[in-house]
Design a protein around this motif. Structure first.
Motif, PDB file in Angstrom:
ATOM      1  N   VAL A  56      -0.259  -4.463 -72.832  1.00  0.00           N
ATOM      2  CA  VAL A  56       0.133  -4.480 -71.421  1.00  0.00           C
ATOM      3  C   VAL A  56      -0.274  -5.781 -70.743  1.00  0.00           C
ATOM      4  O   VAL A  56       0.502  -6.378 -69.990  1.00  0.00           O
ATOM      5  CB  VAL A  56      -0.482  -3.273 -70.680  1.00  0.00           C
ATOM      6  CG1 VAL A  56      -0.110  -3.307 -69.200  1.00  0.00           C
ATOM      7  CG2 VAL A  56      -0.029  -1.968 -71.319  1.00  0.00           C
ATOM      8  N   SER A  57      -1.485  -6.246 -71.016  1.00  0.00           N
ATOM      9  CA  SER A  57      -2.037  -7.378 -70.264  1.00  0.00           C
ATOM     10  C   SER A  57      -1.244  -8.660 -70.474  1.00  0.00           C
ATOM     11  O   SER A  57      -1.203  -9.516 -69.583  1.00  0.00           O
ATOM     12  CB  SER A  57      -3.500  -7.591 -70.671  1.00  0.00           C
ATOM     13  OG  SER A  57      -3.597  -7.845 -72.075  1.00  0.00           O
ATOM     14  N   ASN A  58      -0.602  -8.832 -71.638  1.00  0.00           N
ATOM     15  CA  ASN A  58       0.105 -10.083 -71.888  1.00  0.00           C
ATOM     16  C   ASN A  58       1.321 -10.252 -70.987  1.00  0.00           C
ATOM     17  O   ASN A  58       1.832 -11.360 -70.848  1.00  0.00           O
ATOM     18  CB  ASN A  58       0.519 -10.164 -73.356  1.00  0.00           C
ATOM     19  CG  ASN A  58       1.700  -9.270 -73.686  1.00  0.00           C
ATOM     20  OD1 ASN A  58       2.851  -9.704 -73.668  1.00  0.00           O
ATOM     21  ND2 ASN A  58       1.424  -8.008 -73.995  1.00  0.00           N
ATOM     22  N   PHE A  59       1.785  -9.161 -70.344  1.00  0.00           N
ATOM     23  CA  PHE A  59       2.946  -9.235 -69.462  1.00  0.00           C
ATOM     24  C   PHE A  59       2.592  -9.699 -68.048  1.00  0.00           C
ATOM     25  O   PHE A  59       3.474  -9.768 -67.191  1.00  0.00           O
ATOM     26  CB  PHE A  59       3.639  -7.881 -69.381  1.00  0.00           C
ATOM     27  CG  PHE A  59       4.374  -7.501 -70.629  1.00  0.00           C
ATOM     28  CD1 PHE A  59       5.602  -8.074 -70.937  1.00  0.00           C
ATOM     29  CD2 PHE A  59       3.845  -6.584 -71.513  1.00  0.00           C
ATOM     30  CE1 PHE A  59       6.277  -7.738 -72.094  1.00  0.00           C
ATOM     31  CE2 PHE A  59       4.508  -6.238 -72.675  1.00  0.00           C
ATOM     32  CZ  PHE A  59       5.732  -6.825 -72.975  1.00  0.00           C
ATOM     33  N   PHE A  60       1.316 -10.013 -67.804  1.00  0.00           N
ATOM     34  CA  PHE A  60       0.901 -10.408 -66.456  1.00  0.00           C
ATOM     35  C   PHE A  60       0.379 -11.845 -66.401  1.00  0.00           C
ATOM     36  O   PHE A  60      -0.077 -12.276 -65.343  1.00  0.00           O
ATOM     37  CB  PHE A  60      -0.176  -9.463 -65.933  1.00  0.00           C
ATOM     38  CG  PHE A  60       0.318  -8.058 -65.717  1.00  0.00           C
ATOM     39  CD1 PHE A  60       0.960  -7.701 -64.546  1.00  0.00           C
ATOM     40  CD2 PHE A  60       0.151  -7.095 -66.704  1.00  0.00           C
ATOM     41  CE1 PHE A  60       1.423  -6.420 -64.346  1.00  0.00           C
ATOM     42  CE2 PHE A  60       0.616  -5.801 -66.515  1.00  0.00           C
ATOM     43  CZ  PHE A  60       1.259  -5.463 -65.343  1.00  0.00           C
ATOM     44  N   PHE A  61       0.455 -12.562 -67.498  1.00  0.00           N
ATOM     45  CA  PHE A  61      -0.035 -13.946 -67.508  1.00  0.00           C
ATOM     46  C   PHE A  61       1.142 -14.887 -67.673  1.00  0.00           C
ATOM     47  O   PHE A  61       1.755 -14.975 -68.734  1.00  0.00           O
ATOM     48  CB  PHE A  61      -1.042 -14.145 -68.648  1.00  0.00           C
ATOM     49  CG  PHE A  61      -1.690 -15.499 -68.631  1.00  0.00           C
ATOM     50  CD1 PHE A  61      -2.557 -15.851 -67.608  1.00  0.00           C
ATOM     51  CD2 PHE A  61      -1.437 -16.426 -69.640  1.00  0.00           C
ATOM     52  CE1 PHE A  61      -3.158 -17.101 -67.587  1.00  0.00           C
ATOM     53  CE2 PHE A  61      -2.037 -17.673 -69.630  1.00  0.00           C
ATOM     54  CZ  PHE A  61      -2.906 -18.009 -68.597  1.00  0.00           C
ATOM     55  N   LEU A  62       1.455 -15.609 -66.594  1.00  0.00           N
ATOM     56  CA  LEU A  62       2.552 -16.567 -66.597  1.00  0.00           C
ATOM     57  C   LEU A  62       2.095 -17.974 -66.947  1.00  0.00           C
ATOM     58  O   LEU A  62       2.867 -18.923 -66.824  1.00  0.00           O
ATOM     59  CB  LEU A  62       3.237 -16.588 -65.222  1.00  0.00           C
ATOM     60  CG  LEU A  62       4.120 -15.387 -64.877  1.00  0.00           C
ATOM     61  CD1 LEU A  62       4.544 -15.434 -63.415  1.00  0.00           C
ATOM     62  CD2 LEU A  62       5.331 -15.328 -65.790  1.00  0.00           C
ATOM     63  N   GLY A  63       0.858 -18.096 -67.359  1.00  0.00           N
ATOM     64  CA  GLY A  63       0.321 -19.413 -67.679  1.00  0.00           C
ATOM     65  C   GLY A  63      -0.499 -19.968 -66.527  1.00  0.00           C
ATOM     66  O   GLY A  63      -0.610 -19.362 -65.452  1.00  0.00           O
ATOM     67  N   PRO A  64      -1.108 -21.118 -66.710  1.00  0.00           N
ATOM     68  CA  PRO A  64      -1.897 -21.745 -65.630  1.00  0.00           C
ATOM     69  C   PRO A  64      -0.993 -22.219 -64.498  1.00  0.00           C
ATOM     70  O   PRO A  64       0.232 -22.265 -64.629  1.00  0.00           O
ATOM     71  CB  PRO A  64      -2.578 -22.922 -66.343  1.00  0.00           C
ATOM     72  CG  PRO A  64      -1.669 -23.239 -67.483  1.00  0.00           C
ATOM     73  CD  PRO A  64      -1.078 -21.938 -67.932  1.00  0.00           C
TER      74      PRO A  64
END
Length: 286
Positions: A56-64
């Motif tokens: 789930v968590s990987n879907f909330f990180f758009l990068g720096p």
């Protein structure tokens, strides 16, 4: 012109939640509050170390913070909001199910080694853009004020821009595949006479009803109207008339039975209180 607070309050709930969650995740990374690889998608860590949050968590990180991050966040604020206010208006549960189906599709494709990417938030955003382009194929879109094209070609134009800027393309491509799969199963296949196989599950309706945000027409689950009630009792209007009482169906039935008993007790008997009985005549004698 509305203030930033008014604009934030006017956003539909799902797009607002997802955009804010992505912004907070990148902000926490900016302040070194966590290591992004601890939330990246790794099936080895999921199955061997039971780190299931990675799904789930990987879907909330758009990068720096970067132009790439800004463009993806604007996509959510623009095309996600247009979808939620347009085809998904008063269909909050259906919109949530679209995102869940897209995430599951992306997770399935990431199981193939050459399709794997550690963070698939950008892919999910690209899926949103693709679905919007199919729902609004004739909308006029301006790319940086230089090129104007129809909405149907927007995902391909963004893909070309990522190619020019040297950004990875695999995340964009699998996002478009997930978007096309959803659109095919929900629109194209039923229009061709096929069966509608992607109905929103009941548990998604329950989540949205419990969340208490958004509207879902013809929902099989009703919100709990008693949520947040701090006092329950009998109320009266200012003119002294008794207002309705918040009671359960069993209490209402008991109250109706008591009212029937009281009404029966008030009805006078056929001979009570009568001082004279007999034939009456008019004064004219008839």
């Amino acid at each position: 012109m509305s203030t930033p607070a008014q604009y934030y309050q006017s956003l539909p709930p799902v797009s607002k939640f997802y955009g804010v969650a992505c912004l907070m995740t990148t902000s926490a990374f900016y302040f070194d509050l966590y290591n992004p690889w601890n939330i990246a998608l790794s099936y080895q860590d999921v199955f061997k170390r039971f780190q299931v949050w990675r799904l789930v968590s990987n879907f909330f990180f758009l990068g720096p913070f970067s132009p790439f991050f800004a463009v993806r966040l604007i996509m959510i604020a623009r095309y996600g909001v247009l979808l939620e206010r347009g085809p998904f208006d008063k269909r909050t549960a259906d919109y949530v199910w679209m995102l869940i189906f897209g995430a599951l599709s992306l997770l399935g494709m990431a199981a193939v080694s050459f399709l794997w990417t550690p963070f698939m938030a950008g892919s999910l955003v690209f899926m949103i853009v693709y679905v919007w382009s199919r729902e609004f194929p004739n909308a006029q879109i301006s790319i940086y004020g230089v090129v104007t094209l129809k909405g149907f070609y927007l995902p391909w134009a963004l893909l070309a821009l990522d190619l020019i800027f040297g950004a990875p393309l695999m995340g964009d491509i699998i996002g478009m595949v997930a978007g096309h799969l959803y659109y095919f199963l929900t629109v194209l296949h039923p229009l061709a006479g096929g069966r509608y196989v992607l109905k929103t599950p009941l548990w998604v309706h329950k989540i949205v009803a419990h969340w208490g945000e958004g509207i879902q027409v013809n929902s099989p689950v009703q919100r709990d109207q008693n949520t947040g009630v701090a006092f329950r009792g009998r109320s009266y209007r200012l003119n002294g008339n008794q207002a309705q009482t918040s009671t359960t169906p069993a209490q209402q039935q008991q109250q109706q039975q008591q009212n029937q008993i009281n009404n029966s007790a008030r009805q006078p008997n056929s001979g009570d209180g009568v001082a004279f009985r007999g034939r009456s005549y008019r004064l004219s004698g008839h």
